[in-house]
Design a protein around this motif. Structure first.
Motif, PDB file in Angstrom:
ATOM      1  N   LEU A   7       0.829  -1.210   0.000  1.00 42.27           N
ATOM      2  CA  LEU A   7       0.000   0.000   0.000  1.00 42.27           C
ATOM      3  C   LEU A   7       0.863   1.259   0.000  1.00 42.27           C
ATOM      4  O   LEU A   7       0.549   2.235  -0.683  1.00 42.27           O
ATOM      5  N   ILE A   8       1.952   1.242   0.761  1.00 40.29           N
ATOM      6  CA  ILE A   8       2.833   2.409   0.795  1.00 40.29           C
ATOM      7  C   ILE A   8       3.490   2.628  -0.564  1.00 40.29           C
ATOM      8  O   ILE A   8       3.511   3.739  -1.100  1.00 40.29           O
ATOM      9  N   ARG A  11       0.869   3.888  -3.139  1.00 42.63           N
ATOM     10  CA  ARG A  11       0.521   5.300  -2.967  1.00 42.63           C
ATOM     11  C   ARG A  11       1.656   6.205  -3.445  1.00 42.63           C
ATOM     12  O   ARG A  11       1.454   7.120  -4.253  1.00 42.63           O
ATOM     13  N   GLU A  12       2.866   5.947  -2.959  1.00 40.53           N
ATOM     14  CA  GLU A  12       3.999   6.803  -3.299  1.00 40.53           C
ATOM     15  C   GLU A  12       4.402   6.617  -4.766  1.00 40.53           C
ATOM     16  O   GLU A  12       4.737   7.582  -5.454  1.00 40.53           O
ATOM     17  N   THR A 134       9.613   8.233  -0.920  1.00 33.63           N
ATOM     18  CA  THR A 134       9.244   6.821  -0.923  1.00 33.63           C
ATOM     19  C   THR A 134      10.328   5.975  -0.259  1.00 33.63           C
ATOM     20  O   THR A 134      10.026   5.081   0.544  1.00 33.63           O
ATOM     21  N   GLY A 160       3.771  -3.312  -5.052  1.00 31.91           N
ATOM     22  CA  GLY A 160       3.161  -1.986  -4.991  1.00 31.91           C
ATOM     23  C   GLY A 160       3.657  -1.076  -6.096  1.00 31.91           C
ATOM     24  O   GLY A 160       2.872  -0.352  -6.721  1.00 31.91           O
ATOM     25  N   PHE A 183      -8.998   8.406  -3.819  1.00 33.51           N
ATOM     26  CA  PHE A 183      -7.825   7.567  -3.597  1.00 33.51           C
ATOM     27  C   PHE A 183      -6.837   8.246  -2.644  1.00 33.51           C
ATOM     28  O   PHE A 183      -6.378   7.655  -1.660  1.00 33.51           O
ATOM     29  N   PHE A 184      -6.505   9.510  -2.921  1.00 31.22           N
ATOM     30  CA  PHE A 184      -5.523  10.198  -2.096  1.00 31.22           C
ATOM     31  C   PHE A 184      -6.081  10.548  -0.725  1.00 31.22           C
ATOM     32  O   PHE A 184      -5.330  10.673   0.246  1.00 31.22           O
ATOM     33  N   VAL A 186      -8.331   8.581   1.050  1.00 30.53           N
ATOM     34  CA  VAL A 186      -8.309   7.337   1.829  1.00 30.53           C
ATOM     35  C   VAL A 186      -6.876   6.957   2.205  1.00 30.53           C
ATOM     36  O   VAL A 186      -6.573   6.635   3.361  1.00 30.53           O
ATOM     37  N   THR A 187      -5.981   6.981   1.216  1.00 31.53           N
ATOM     38  CA  THR A 187      -4.592   6.618   1.509  1.00 31.53           C
ATOM     39  C   THR A 187      -3.922   7.656   2.401  1.00 31.53           C
ATOM     40  O   THR A 187      -2.964   7.334   3.111  1.00 31.53           O
ATOM     41  N   PHE A 190      -4.630   6.546   5.830  1.00 33.18           N
ATOM     42  CA  PHE A 190      -3.813   5.353   6.089  1.00 33.18           C
ATOM     43  C   PHE A 190      -2.368   5.734   6.396  1.00 33.18           C
ATOM     44  O   PHE A 190      -1.770   5.237   7.366  1.00 33.18           O
ATOM     45  N   LEU A 191      -1.795   6.625   5.603  1.00 34.63           N
ATOM     46  CA  LEU A 191      -0.404   7.002   5.805  1.00 34.63           C
ATOM     47  C   LEU A 191      -0.211   7.767   7.109  1.00 34.63           C
ATOM     48  O   LEU A 191       0.858   7.683   7.733  1.00 34.63           O
TER      49      LEU A 191
END
Length: 319
Positions: A7-8, A11-12, A134, A160, A183-184, A186-187, A190-191
């Motif tokens: 997931l990380i 996203r990155e 990242t 990922g 997307f950004f 929700v993530t 999370f981040l």
């Protein structure tokens, strides 16, 4: 650990992929395909940045004492949290203007240097910044759990990044609509939780090195209550530890640090995300000027608003 790093990295990696897609799309749209090789050269140079950072962080501290390693690791964990938090808020604020800003920089580079070599520097700066963030973020999560499963950790990062490239290509081709705002958002939440765990972990490193006090003062200790490896609860704990640095016996300072970071950051991020949503909704549905009660007609109220503010379109009124 596979899911956490997937997931990380997704996203990155997707941020970097979107940046590359915007740059490539602009060159194609302006018929400057001759500059594409230089753009890919800049992307290649930018890719060396996270690889170099990862190599230094992984193998550099091996020759240091345990205390020095803990000081460096704890300090870099906190620096990572600061950078990632800034990135989360920056992306939430500038995601809508990102394409325009990059295309303006691209146009300026092409104007100043017709040969297109300025694109190399632009790609290094734009993509390299994402890659450096990242590398630091993934290193901070991997460092605390790589001893559990090297294979799962590595596979999660690779999967990922590959998924990010695929999604970036799909978005570039325009064959599928993806709600990037959702997307950004929700993530982003999370981040924030992942970063909070890294922050607490960094505090623990500094405590172990003797820089911060209270290494033996715990907020609670549930280690004796943790079931054996055969229990689903144990594996749920392992997953939480890998993703969010869940600790069954955190120190008081770690607990305070987690709360002090998480609560205000989530509140500010929620205001940024949902506040912008409400503002957009109000701007599209609320008339600039209320209907004129004297004439009793909604249709005649629109010209009044337009006269007062020529740059504001008249509101649409249902018959």
């Amino acid at each position: 650990m596979f899911l956490a790093n997937l997931l990380i990295a997704l996203r990155e990696g997707l941020e970097a992929t979107l940046v590359i897609g915007i740059l490539v799309g602009y060159l194609v749209k302006t018929d400057r395909r001759d500059v594409l090789p230089k753009l890919w050269l800049g992307v290649g140079v930018a890719a060396l940045i996270p690889l170099s950072i990862g190599a230094v962080l992984t193998w550099g501290p091996k020759t240091l004492t345990f205390q020095a390693q803990e000081i460096i690791g704890g300090s870099l964990s906190i620096v990572t949290v600061v950078l990632v938090t800034g990135m989360i808020f920056w992306m939430g604020k500038h995601s809508r203007q990102l394409k325009g800003e990059l295309e303006s920089s691209m146009a300026a580079s092409l104007t100043r240097r017709s040969s297109g070599w300025g694109i190399v520097g632009l790609a290094v700066l734009a993509v390299g910044r994402e890659g450096a963030e990242t590398a630091l973020f993934i290193w901070a999560t991997v460092r605390s759990s790589v001893e559990n499963s090297v294979l799962a950790t590595t596979a999660g990062v690779i999967a990922g990044l590959v998924l990010a490239v695929v999604l970036g290509w799909i978005i570039y081709r325009g064959s599928r609509r993806i709600n990037m705002k959702l997307f950004f958002s929700v993530t982003g939440y999370f981040l924030i939780l992942v970063a909070a765990g890294i922050f607490a972990y960094g505090i623990g490193d500094l405590q172990e090195a003797g820089v911060l006090p209270g290494i033996m003062t715990h907020s609670w200790d549930f280690s004796s209550s943790l079931p054996g490896p055969g229990s689903p609860i144990y594996w749920l704990y392992v997953l939480g530890q890998a993703i969010f640095q869940v600790n069954v016996q955190p120190t008081v300072l770690q607990t305070i640090g987690w709360v002090v970071y998480t609560v205000p950051v989530i509140i500010l991020f929620a205001r940024q995300v949902h506040g912008r949503t409400r503002a957009t909704s109000n701007g599209s549905t609320t008339p600039a000027t209320p209907p004129n009660a004297n004439n009793g007609s909604h249709a005649e109220a629109a010209p009044t608003s337009a006269t007062a503010r020529p740059d504001t379109p008249a509101p649409t009124v249902d018959p």
